[in-house]
Design an enzyme around this catalytic site. Structure first.
Site, mmCIF file in Angstrom:
data_model
loop_
_atom_site.group_PDB
_atom_site.id
_atom_site.type_symbol
_atom_site.label_atom_id
_atom_site.label_comp_id
_atom_site.label_asym_id
_atom_site.label_seq_id
_atom_site.Cartn_x
_atom_site.Cartn_y
_atom_site.Cartn_z
ATOM 1 N N HIS A 381 22.852 52.937 87.972
ATOM 2 C CA HIS A 381 24.306 52.965 87.817
ATOM 3 C C HIS A 381 24.853 54.340 88.160
ATOM 4 O O HIS A 381 24.361 55.349 87.650
ATOM 5 C CB HIS A 381 24.705 52.587 86.379
ATOM 6 C CG HIS A 381 26.189 52.465 86.220
ATOM 7 N ND1 HIS A 381 26.903 53.193 85.300
ATOM 8 C CD2 HIS A 381 27.094 51.701 86.880
ATOM 9 C CE1 HIS A 381 28.188 52.864 85.397
ATOM 10 N NE2 HIS A 381 28.331 51.967 86.348
ATOM 11 N N HIS A 382 25.829 54.361 89.048
ATOM 12 C CA HIS A 382 26.510 55.602 89.427
ATOM 13 C C HIS A 382 28.006 55.435 89.217
ATOM 14 O O HIS A 382 28.707 54.994 90.131
ATOM 15 C CB HIS A 382 26.272 55.920 90.911
ATOM 16 C CG HIS A 382 24.879 56.348 91.234
ATOM 17 N ND1 HIS A 382 24.416 56.432 92.529
ATOM 18 C CD2 HIS A 382 23.838 56.740 90.449
ATOM 19 C CE1 HIS A 382 23.158 56.847 92.522
ATOM 20 N NE2 HIS A 382 22.778 57.036 91.274
ATOM 21 N N GLU A 383 28.509 55.770 88.058
ATOM 22 C CA GLU A 383 29.966 55.828 87.894
ATOM 23 C C GLU A 383 30.417 57.189 88.410
ATOM 24 O O GLU A 383 29.918 58.216 87.956
ATOM 25 C CB GLU A 383 30.353 55.642 86.420
ATOM 26 C CG GLU A 383 31.827 55.852 86.120
ATOM 27 C CD GLU A 383 32.738 54.964 86.954
ATOM 28 O OE1 GLU A 383 32.657 53.736 86.845
ATOM 29 O OE2 GLU A 383 33.541 55.515 87.750
ATOM 30 N N HIS A 461 31.766 48.754 92.338
ATOM 31 C CA HIS A 461 32.916 48.421 91.477
ATOM 32 C C HIS A 461 34.076 49.353 91.812
ATOM 33 O O HIS A 461 33.872 50.451 92.290
ATOM 34 C CB HIS A 461 32.535 48.515 90.003
ATOM 35 C CG HIS A 461 31.866 47.253 89.534
ATOM 36 N ND1 HIS A 461 32.302 46.532 88.456
ATOM 37 C CD2 HIS A 461 30.827 46.563 90.059
ATOM 38 C CE1 HIS A 461 31.548 45.449 88.324
ATOM 39 N NE2 HIS A 461 30.633 45.457 89.277
ATOM 40 N N GLU A 462 35.287 48.864 91.571
ATOM 41 C CA GLU A 462 36.506 49.542 92.040
ATOM 42 C C GLU A 462 36.322 49.916 93.512
ATOM 43 O O GLU A 462 36.465 51.082 93.908
ATOM 44 C CB GLU A 462 36.835 50.790 91.201
ATOM 45 C CG GLU A 462 37.063 50.503 89.749
ATOM 46 C CD GLU A 462 35.759 50.391 88.958
ATOM 47 O OE1 GLU A 462 34.805 51.099 89.309
ATOM 48 O OE2 GLU A 462 35.690 49.580 88.022
ATOM 49 N N GLU A 480 33.151 44.423 93.131
ATOM 50 C CA GLU A 480 34.115 43.882 92.176
ATOM 51 C C GLU A 480 35.394 43.607 92.970
ATOM 52 O O GLU A 480 35.467 42.608 93.685
ATOM 53 C CB GLU A 480 34.302 44.891 91.042
ATOM 54 C CG GLU A 480 35.033 44.366 89.846
ATOM 55 C CD GLU A 480 35.248 45.450 88.822
ATOM 56 O OE1 GLU A 480 35.138 45.143 87.636
ATOM 57 O OE2 GLU A 480 35.550 46.605 89.198
ATOM 58 N N GLU A 486 35.358 41.607 82.348
ATOM 59 C CA GLU A 486 35.592 42.711 81.410
ATOM 60 C C GLU A 486 37.011 42.689 80.840
ATOM 61 O O GLU A 486 37.234 43.128 79.705
ATOM 62 C CB GLU A 486 35.300 44.054 82.093
ATOM 63 C CG GLU A 486 36.207 44.339 83.271
ATOM 64 C CD GLU A 486 35.720 45.486 84.155
ATOM 65 O OE1 GLU A 486 34.549 45.874 84.057
ATOM 66 O OE2 GLU A 486 36.528 45.979 84.952
HETATM 67 C C1 NOJ Z 1 34.449 49.555 85.347
HETATM 68 C C2 NOJ Z 1 33.436 48.554 85.819
HETATM 69 O O1 NOJ Z 1 34.041 47.395 86.338
HETATM 70 C C3 NOJ Z 1 32.547 48.216 84.654
HETATM 71 O O2 NOJ Z 1 31.661 47.189 85.018
HETATM 72 C C4 NOJ Z 1 31.827 49.449 84.194
HETATM 73 O O3 NOJ Z 1 31.128 49.133 83.025
HETATM 74 C C5 NOJ Z 1 32.810 50.581 83.893
HETATM 75 N N1 NOJ Z 1 33.739 50.753 84.939
HETATM 76 C C6 NOJ Z 1 32.081 51.901 83.670
HETATM 77 O O4 NOJ Z 1 31.482 52.321 84.859
#
Ligand code: NOJ
Length: 679
Positions: A381-383, A461-462, A480, A486
């Site tokens: 996971h890379h936020e 995502h985003e 996404e 969510e």
């Molecule tokens: C929004 C993402 O859609 C979600 O899946 C994720 O858990 C959070 N951001 C944190 O990265």
């Protein structure tokens, strides 16, 4: 197969001088089955326009083509025809994974080479690909000394819809970007829209406007300029003109899927067909599969991403998920909050994230090895908080680390307020701006192509919107790009009851979505309830396509509902074939898909707030075979508004291709069916 080109030239000198208002047809062609046709014309000022007819009737009335440039006179007016050519192409290609294994690509191509005599002979070509189920066109810029660099401020491409229409749309450039609720309005009342933009014309014809192969160019939004007319609006760049390109280049394809009904829109492969074939070669390392994750508990506020007493990504908790995945045949375990940086205000900066340093209570190498020993893979996971500058600095080290540990896919995230992503501008300096811009678009393609070097697959995502690039880069597994499940955890408000029936005919026309389905507990944070029955949660696995699908609920909740969970365990994520059997945008849809790895078929149906009874003819099954139908349906009293949303009936029947099942869907409900040939 390519048929020899046959061509006609109309020397510009032969063209009669026209009054400014008069239109002259300069080129035309029809689709292989003569369903759609395109006409290109110039007026007396040499301004270009195209129109689209369906079965002889105007669908797109004559609509402008052209550009405004920052560094030269506009590409609008003064055009004459140099050459035109029509050719036909018919081939079938195989997808490494997807909604169907084989895709037919059958179109007629109309190339229209144009010259601006009054601008030192500058040239452009407009290329139309005309299918029976839609049209794509793009502009090709040759290398030319009159325009060594092209700086585009505006694309003047228009789409004049020939009849009044109802639109399903989300506003572009606004908060929260692609995650707005999908709105329904008369076309004449919409503003600046994202694509895909889906319309139902008054005569029932459906159109979806979108684009294909968005590479090194600004995203196209559609602005309603007046009445029925939409104009391309290129996402702005913080560095000046929306698009700057040197030498020869092509724009993305501007696409129109056109069908008799909503189902026909989803059945079209136009967007994929207009993308370049696979550039990655052998992609057997890309694995469609299901996954669980240390995830829902954070959205329920019962765990945190950052370190502390409620930290969810601990070694012990992750082991629990690995064991659960192994027991239930799921390949992946996503872990969010494993890395340093979450304690910062990351949604407004993201500068503090490390993509290589785990929190001390998360044993990354040990867990990667433990997962492998159980036949499971961690999903990285890379936020980034949309701090693309900071992310790109670490990207190579981060990818290398995962590859070394046997982690072969990554969920990336770009949480931010629309228009405030931080990326490298054209001058090489950090710039805040819209990641729909040319610079933003470049990053997403870079992330995927760099990941491919390490045999890593990406779930964004985003994201920037999908334009079918999964054909070219099959490691871009999913994304996404719309409101996911969510929102039901956060509950402000939860997704509307008609959300899935809208998604299929809007967002899903662009490609797979990581919807994170399967929350059987139907409850978000602080007891907030979902606008869904339990049966609908199962149907979503078939209805909302993704090659990787999450079983998003907590393991303990799956243990409470073993009968329903059986469907989630069984349902595949890679398909040999897909049929949309019925549907109306925002009301209901039924989809049948054939498993790529067996002879089984799966059916999913969902409805809006209205309960329905839909006939399901089983004529897609093999004739002469008997099938066991495992049915997961709403109970007779099921209703998304009451505690009866949990009423799920499972039953088994023997059926053949000659049978018709009657699908009874509760208000806000759904139905899921597995059909297995009997021995
Ligand atoms: C929004 C993402 O859609 C979600 O899946 C994720 O858990 C959070 N951001 C944190 O990265």
């Amino acid at each position: 197969m390519h048929f020899p080109r046959f061509a006609a030239t109309i020397a510009a000198s032969c063209m009669l001088a026209l009054p400014a208002w008069a239109q002259q047809l300069i080129a035309s062609a029809a689709s292989p089955g003569n369903v759609l046709s395109v006409e290109v014309q110039v007026d007396g000022m040499g301004k270009l326009a195209y129109g689209v007819k369906r079965k002889g009737k105007d669908i797109i009335a004559p609509s402008r083509l052209g550009f405004n440039l920052a560094n030269a006179m506009k590409l609008d007016g003064g055009f004459s025809l140099r050459w035109q050519a029509v050719s036909e192409h018919d081939s079938t290609w195989e997808q490494p994974w997807g909604e169907r294994q084989f895709v037919r690509n059958h179109y007629r191509e109309l190339r229209v080479d144009l010259e601006q005599k009054n601008r030192a002979g500058r040239q452009i070509t407009v290329v139309f690909r005309i299918y029976d189920d839609g049209v794509g066109f793009r502009y090709e810029f040759p290398a030319q000394k009159q325009l060594p660099t092209t700086e585009i401020t505006d694309e003047l491409t228009e789409f004049t819809v020939a009849q009044p229409a109802t639109a399903w749309w989300i506003p572009a450039s606004e908060l929260p970007g692609l995650e707005e609720e999908i709105r329904k309005a008369p076309l004449k009342e919409i503003g600046i829209a994202n694509t895909p933009l889906t319309l139902r014309l008054d005569d029932g014809t459906h159109i979806a406007f979108h684009e294909a192969a968005l590479v090194d160019y600004a995203t196209m939004w559609l602005r309603k300029v007046d009445g029925q007319k939409l104009r391309a609006m290129l996402a702005p760049s913080p560095s000046g003109p929306a698009v700057v390109r040197k030498g020869a280049f092509t724009t993305p394809w501007r696409t129109m899927q056109i069908a008799d009904d909503a189902a026909g829109l989803y059945m079209s492969d136009l967007v994929l067909n207009l993308n370049e074939p696979n550039k990655l070669g052998d992609v057997s390392w890309v694995k469609p599969s299901k996954f669980v994750g240390v995830w829902w508990q954070m959205h329920l506020n019962s765990g945190t991403w950052n370190a502390g007493p409620k930290h969810a990504a601990t070694t012990a908790n992750t082991k629990k998920y690995i064991d659960f995945a192994a027991q239930n045949g799921m390949r992946g375990v996503l872990v969010e909050g494993w890395n340093k940086g979450w304690e910062s205000d990351w949604g407004h900066g993201g500068a503090d994230f490390s993509f290589t340093q785990p929190y001390p209570d998360f044993d990354l190498p040990g867990l990667a090895a433990y997962a492998k020993s159980k036949g499971v893979r961690l999903i990285g996971h890379h936020e980034t908080g949309a701090n693309i500058v900071a992310y790109e600095k670490q990207m190579d080290a981060a990818y290398r680390l995962y590859a070394k540990l046997g982690v072969d896919s990554i969920k990336s995230g770009y949480v931010h307020e629309a228009g405030t992503a931080l990326f490298t501008g054209r001058d090489g300096k950090p710039r805040y701006g819209h990641y729909d811009s040319q610079e933003g678009v470049r990053h997403f393609v870079k992330a995927v192509t760099e990941a491919a070097k390490y045999k890593l697959s990406i779930d964004t995502h985003e994201p920037v919107k999908d334009t079918g690039l999964r054909r070219t880069y099959p490691n871009w597994l999913t994304r996404e790009g719309a409101r996911g499940v969510e929102y039901n955890a956060w509950g402000n408000p939860p997704n509307s009851v008609d959300h899935e029936a809208k998604l299929v005919f809007t967002r899903m026309l662009s490609g797979p979505m990581d919807y994170t389905p399967g929350v059987l507990s139907l409850v978000g944070a602080d007891g907030k309830t979902f606008n869904s029955t339990q049966a609908k949660q199962l149907a979503n696995y078939v209805v909302i396509y993704s090659p990787i699908q999450m079983a998003a609920d907590l393991p303990e909740n799956y243990e409470k509902y073993p009968a329903a969970f059986k469907f989630i365990r069984d349902v595949p994520t890679d398909w040999a074939d897909t049929r949309v059997l019925n549907g109306a945008v925002g009301n209901y849809v039924t989809i049948a898909r054939k498993d790529r790895a067996s002879q089984d078929w799966y059916v999913g149906a969902v409805t809006d707030a209205q309960g329905r009874s839909l006939p399901l003819p089983l004529d897609f099954l093999d004739k002469g075979k008997r099938y066991t139908a495992e049915i997961y349906r709403d109970g007779d009293q099921a209703d998304y508004r009451t505690a009866r949303r949990f009423d799920l009936v499972t039953e088994t029947k023997t059926v053949t291709a000659a049978d018709t099942l009657q699908l009874r869907l509760a208000p806000g409900g759904g139905q899921a069916i597995r059909l297995t040939p009997q021995k």
